[in-house]
Design an enzyme around this catalytic site. Structure first.
Site, mmCIF file in Angstrom:
data_model
loop_
_atom_site.group_PDB
_atom_site.id
_atom_site.type_symbol
_atom_site.label_atom_id
_atom_site.label_comp_id
_atom_site.label_asym_id
_atom_site.label_seq_id
_atom_site.Cartn_x
_atom_site.Cartn_y
_atom_site.Cartn_z
ATOM 1 N N PHE A 1 -3.608 -4.095 -6.648
ATOM 2 C CA PHE A 1 -2.287 -4.331 -6.063
ATOM 3 C C PHE A 1 -2.373 -5.583 -5.186
ATOM 4 C CE2 PHE A 1 1.650 -3.616 -3.937
ATOM 5 C CZ PHE A 1 2.351 -2.661 -4.656
ATOM 6 N N ALA B 1 -4.537 0.196 -2.570
ATOM 7 C CA ALA B 1 -5.328 0.497 -1.376
ATOM 8 C C ALA B 1 -5.475 2.002 -1.149
ATOM 9 C CB ALA B 1 -4.687 -0.157 -0.157
ATOM 10 N N VAL C 1 -2.184 -4.607 2.025
ATOM 11 C CA VAL C 1 -0.970 -3.806 2.142
ATOM 12 C C VAL C 1 0.026 -4.641 2.949
ATOM 13 C CG1 VAL C 1 -0.033 -1.541 2.665
ATOM 14 C CG2 VAL C 1 -2.485 -1.786 2.264
ATOM 15 N N THR D 1 9.793 -0.667 3.837
ATOM 16 C CA THR D 1 9.891 0.763 3.545
ATOM 17 C C THR D 1 8.742 1.502 4.242
ATOM 18 O OG1 THR D 1 8.391 0.838 1.662
ATOM 19 C CG2 THR D 1 10.651 0.157 1.224
ATOM 20 N N HIS E 1 6.646 3.225 2.889
ATOM 21 C CA HIS E 1 5.474 3.272 2.022
ATOM 22 C C HIS E 1 4.283 2.564 2.656
ATOM 23 C CE1 HIS E 1 4.190 4.573 -1.884
ATOM 24 N NE2 HIS E 1 3.667 3.396 -2.178
ATOM 25 N N PHE F 1 -14.013 -2.325 6.491
ATOM 26 C CA PHE F 1 -12.566 -2.302 6.274
ATOM 27 C C PHE F 1 -12.060 -3.730 6.060
ATOM 28 C CE2 PHE F 1 -8.130 -1.811 7.921
ATOM 29 C CZ PHE F 1 -7.705 -0.859 7.007
HETATM 30 N N1 INI Z 1 -0.964 -0.672 -2.607
HETATM 31 C C1 INI Z 1 -1.526 -1.726 -2.006
HETATM 32 O O1 INI Z 1 -2.734 -1.948 -2.155
HETATM 33 N N2 INI Z 1 -0.780 -2.568 -1.234
HETATM 34 C C2 INI Z 1 0.564 -2.359 -1.044
HETATM 35 O O2 INI Z 1 1.191 -3.184 -0.324
HETATM 36 C C3 INI Z 1 1.180 -1.248 -1.663
HETATM 37 N N3 INI Z 1 2.583 -1.007 -1.481
HETATM 38 O O3 INI Z 1 3.256 -1.773 -0.790
HETATM 39 O O4 INI Z 1 3.136 -0.065 -2.031
HETATM 40 C C4 INI Z 1 0.378 -0.398 -2.461
HETATM 41 N N4 INI Z 1 0.894 0.680 -3.092
HETATM 42 C C5 INI Z 1 0.205 1.371 -4.158
HETATM 43 C C6 INI Z 1 -0.719 2.460 -3.645
HETATM 44 O O5 INI Z 1 -1.863 1.904 -3.022
HETATM 45 C C7 INI Z 1 -1.200 3.348 -4.781
HETATM 46 O O6 INI Z 1 -1.957 2.601 -5.690
HETATM 47 C C8 INI Z 1 -0.061 4.042 -5.542
HETATM 48 O O7 INI Z 1 0.801 4.696 -4.649
HETATM 49 C C9 INI Z 1 -0.646 5.065 -6.544
HETATM 50 O O8 INI Z 1 -1.386 6.090 -5.889
#
Ligand code: INI
Length: 162
Positions: A22, A56, A81, A86, A88, A113
């Site tokens: 991601f 993450a 991240v 949101t 999230h 980290f």
């Molecule tokens: N994962 C990230 O690494 N960075 C982000 O900014 C992020 N946002 O914004 O949603 C993100 N979401 C995915 C999450 O880590 C999981 O892979 C997903 O929810 C599946 O479990």
């Protein structure tokens, strides 16, 4: 720091790097920084395992398995991240940091980290820049630093002078 300083004397250390897909345009740069730091400290390709995860949120489980199943001595966790307005962000960043700390304590091994938690893409890019302030580089150095500290403490040599 040479290999023998970071791990058990005479034995090579093995470092796991867990990295998130991601925001890969950021995490690729964090990974490059981390691998650069490992190279510079004598931890070559044969002494590291890179594990890609979706995001993450998945980093703690990957860190756990790198320590448990891939016989790593320490893990460098890399992700980005970025707050998107949101809730999230808080769930992903919070669970990621909590999970990584938990894995480190459960295993008694360093988990660094190297996860950026920023408000904007620009802030994340700054912290992943190749030359200066690359947080992947810093996290890899922190993992090696902690390995050295744990080894000195285990040897009864004290924690050093900082
Ligand atoms: N994962 C990230 O690494 N960075 C982000 O900014 C992020 N946002 O914004 O949603 C993100 N979401 C995915 C999450 O880590 C999981 O892979 C997903 O929810 C599946 O479990």
């Amino acid at each position: 720091m040479s290999r023998s300083e970071t791990g058990r004397p005479g034995q090579a250390v093995r470092i796991g790097v867990a990295v998130s897909r991601f925001n890969r345009f950021i995490t690729d740069q964090l990974l490059a920084g981390a691998l650069d730091a490992l190279d510079r400290h004598g931890v070559g390709e044969d002494a590291r395992v890179v594990a890609w995860v979706p995001g993450a949120f998945e980093l703690p489980l990957a860190a756990d398995r790198l320590l448990r199943d891939a016989a790593c001595d320490a893990v460098v966790a890399l992700g980005a991240v970025i707050r998107g307005g949101t809730a999230h962000f808080d769930y992903v960043a919070g669970e990621c940091s909590r999970g990584l700390a938990q894995v480190a304590l459960q295993h008694g091994k360093p988990v660094a980290f190297g996860v950026l938690t920023t408000d904007t893409v620009e802030q994340a890019l700054e912290r992943a820049a190749p030359e200066q302030g690359n947080k992947g580089f810093d996290a890899a150095v922190a993992a090696l630093d902690m390995l050295g500290l744990l080894q000195r403490l285990a040897d009864g040599d004290g924690a050093g002078d900082g």
